[in-house]
Design a protein around this motif. Structure first.
Motif, PDB file in Angstrom:
ATOM      1  N   UNK A 120       0.833  -1.193   0.000  1.00 26.36           N
ATOM      2  CA  UNK A 120       0.000   0.000   0.000  1.00 26.36           C
ATOM      3  C   UNK A 120       0.881   1.261   0.000  1.00 26.36           C
ATOM      4  N   UNK A 121       0.462   2.301  -0.693  1.00 27.22           N
ATOM      5  CA  UNK A 121       1.245   3.546  -0.672  1.00 27.22           C
ATOM      6  C   UNK A 121       1.226   4.176   0.717  1.00 27.22           C
ATOM      7  N   UNK A 122       2.397   4.561   1.194  1.00 27.94           N
ATOM      8  CA  UNK A 122       2.511   5.159   2.525  1.00 27.94           C
ATOM      9  C   UNK A 122       3.720   6.084   2.542  1.00 27.94           C
ATOM     10  N   UNK A 123       3.739   6.946   3.548  1.00 24.47           N
ATOM     11  CA  UNK A 123       4.880   7.842   3.705  1.00 24.47           C
ATOM     12  C   UNK A 123       6.091   7.055   4.199  1.00 24.47           C
ATOM     13  N   UNK A 124       7.250   7.294   3.595  1.00 25.88           N
ATOM     14  CA  UNK A 124       8.477   6.586   3.988  1.00 25.88           C
ATOM     15  C   UNK A 124       8.444   5.109   3.659  1.00 25.88           C
ATOM     16  N   UNK A 125       7.820   4.746   2.541  1.00 29.15           N
ATOM     17  CA  UNK A 125       7.648   3.339   2.189  1.00 29.15           C
ATOM     18  C   UNK A 125       8.986   2.609   2.053  1.00 29.15           C
ATOM     19  N   UNK A 126       9.975   3.265   1.425  1.00 30.81           N
ATOM     20  CA  UNK A 126      11.275   2.629   1.242  1.00 30.81           C
ATOM     21  C   UNK A 126      11.958   2.324   2.556  1.00 30.81           C
ATOM     22  N   UNK A 127      11.906   3.265   3.507  1.00 30.20           N
ATOM     23  CA  UNK A 127      12.532   3.061   4.824  1.00 30.20           C
ATOM     24  C   UNK A 127      11.824   1.942   5.575  1.00 30.20           C
ATOM     25  N   UNK A 128      10.502   1.922   5.497  1.00 29.56           N
ATOM     26  CA  UNK A 128       9.737   0.878   6.188  1.00 29.56           C
ATOM     27  C   UNK A 128      10.099  -0.501   5.648  1.00 29.56           C
ATOM     28  N   UNK A 129      10.226  -0.616   4.333  1.00 28.11           N
ATOM     29  CA  UNK A 129      10.571  -1.907   3.739  1.00 28.11           C
ATOM     30  C   UNK A 129      11.960  -2.360   4.180  1.00 28.11           C
ATOM     31  N   UNK A 130      12.903  -1.438   4.264  1.00 30.00           N
ATOM     32  CA  UNK A 130      14.256  -1.791   4.711  1.00 30.00           C
ATOM     33  C   UNK A 130      14.233  -2.273   6.151  1.00 30.00           C
ATOM     34  N   UNK A 131      13.460  -1.577   7.010  1.00 27.56           N
ATOM     35  CA  UNK A 131      13.374  -1.962   8.413  1.00 27.56           C
ATOM     36  C   UNK A 131      12.719  -3.335   8.577  1.00 27.56           C
ATOM     37  N   UNK A 132      11.733  -3.629   7.746  1.00 26.81           N
ATOM     38  CA  UNK A 132      11.052  -4.922   7.831  1.00 26.81           C
ATOM     39  C   UNK A 132      11.985  -6.058   7.408  1.00 26.81           C
ATOM     40  N   UNK A 133      12.816  -5.814   6.403  1.00 27.27           N
ATOM     41  CA  UNK A 133      13.705  -6.848   5.881  1.00 27.27           C
ATOM     42  C   UNK A 133      14.960  -7.007   6.734  1.00 27.27           C
ATOM     43  N   UNK A 134      15.311  -6.000   7.526  1.00 26.74           N
ATOM     44  CA  UNK A 134      16.577  -5.981   8.274  1.00 26.74           C
ATOM     45  C   UNK A 134      16.821  -7.208   9.153  1.00 26.74           C
ATOM     46  N   UNK A 135      15.816  -7.755   9.878  1.00 28.70           N
ATOM     47  CA  UNK A 135      16.112  -8.906  10.749  1.00 28.70           C
ATOM     48  C   UNK A 135      16.699 -10.109  10.027  1.00 28.70           C
ATOM     49  N   UNK A 136      16.458 -10.230   8.744  1.00 27.48           N
ATOM     50  CA  UNK A 136      16.967 -11.376   8.008  1.00 27.48           C
ATOM     51  C   UNK A 136      18.493 -11.374   7.946  1.00 27.48           C
TER      52      UNK A 136
END
Length: 288
Positions: free
Chosen positions: A96-112
């Motif tokens: 979904x379109x959201x503010x700071x989408x790129x940063x959010x995606x990086x934070x979600x993927x980071x634990x891997x």
């Protein structure tokens, strides 16, 4: 169009890499098979010769073998369930379109990208510690006694720790699959009066079936050898001993290389059975 000469040249150039790969795979496997047929006790007499299938019969007849297999499959199944279900939900949210989408995606993927040992230490000391952990403070805030996670619910604790690390992988694959979905299908279904649940059940979920099978296959191959999280948290106690940890105990703690090698062969057999089953499922979905 490739000629016979070009195909021969391609095979010749690939030969060194294929040879190194075969050596990389076959040498450890051959050594494992060799030691599995021998009585090899490094601290108690060393190599004592061939005993053939005695190590295999001792390992499979051990009272710890089948519980370890069941624990392994239970942990893998729990991690897959959490990763797939929450991976789909996170993928839908991140699409979904959201503010700071790129940063959010990086934070979600980071634990891997966190090492398993570090992840287990963080969860053990910062979240699940019954005295100073975050969960303990939350429990006390609501007037309840803190849960001793690693002894009261050890399997759930391990599943939670490993799922946190693998959830980003599932989310990334499923997000890529969602983004390849034709938006016109969803718009047409919405114009025909289909609700959110109907669009998800009849359009989005079938579209994700191939991605889900790939996620399950790849994760299962890696999760069958889970070790670091168990070693750091429970040490195989409280019914959390998997087949991999049982092999570790036989080799290092019992100093019986032959018995541990026989367990390694059983682990290979189990992994291949699971992989063949999953490959059949993947093949059906890819042919559909």
């Amino acid at each position: 169009m490739a000629t016979q000469h070009s195909r021969s040249a391609a095979r010749l150039m690939m030969a060194p890499a294929v040879f190194l790969l075969l050596v990389w795979m076959l040498v450890p496997l051959s050594m494992t098979l060799w030691f599995s047929f021998r009585r090899f006790l490094p601290l108690r007499g060393g190599d004592q010769g061939f005993i053939w299938f005695e190590n295999y019969s001792r390992f499979i007849s051990s009272s710890s073998f089948w519980p370890a297999v069941q624990t392994t499959l239970f942990i893998v199944g729990g991690i897959l369930l959490i990763s797939v279900v929450f991976g789909i939900l996170l993928a839908l949210l991140l699409d979904q379109p959201m503010w700071g989408q790129g940063i959010v995606r990086i934070l979600v993927i980071a634990p891997f990208f966190v090492m398993p040992t570090v992840s287990a230490l963080v969860w053990k000391n910062m979240f699940m510690d019954p005295t100073n952990g975050l969960f303990a403070h939350l429990w006390r805030a609501f007037g309840a006694d803190p849960v001793v996670w690693l002894s009261d619910v050890p399997l759930f604790s391990i599943i939670l720790i490993v799922s946190w690390q693998w959830l980003p992988f599932a989310t990334l694959i499923l997000l890529t699959a969602i983004q390849s979905l034709d938006s016109e299908q969803l718009e047409a279904a919405e114009m025909d009066g289909a609700g959110h649940l109907s669009r998800f059940a009849y359009i989005v979920l079938p579209h994700l079936s191939r991605a889900i099978t790939i996620v399950v296959l790849i994760m299962t191959i890696f999760l069958l050898s889970i070790f670091a999280e168990i070693f750091v948290t429970t040490g195989g106690a409280f019914g959390s001993r998997t087949l991999t940890y049982l092999i570790y105990q036989r080799v290092l703690e019992s100093q019986n290389v032959g018995l541990g090698s026989a367990g390694g062969v059983y682990a290979i057999i189990l992994a291949n059975i699971v992989a063949l089953f999953l490959m059949r499922v993947v093949g059906k979905n890819l042919d559909a």
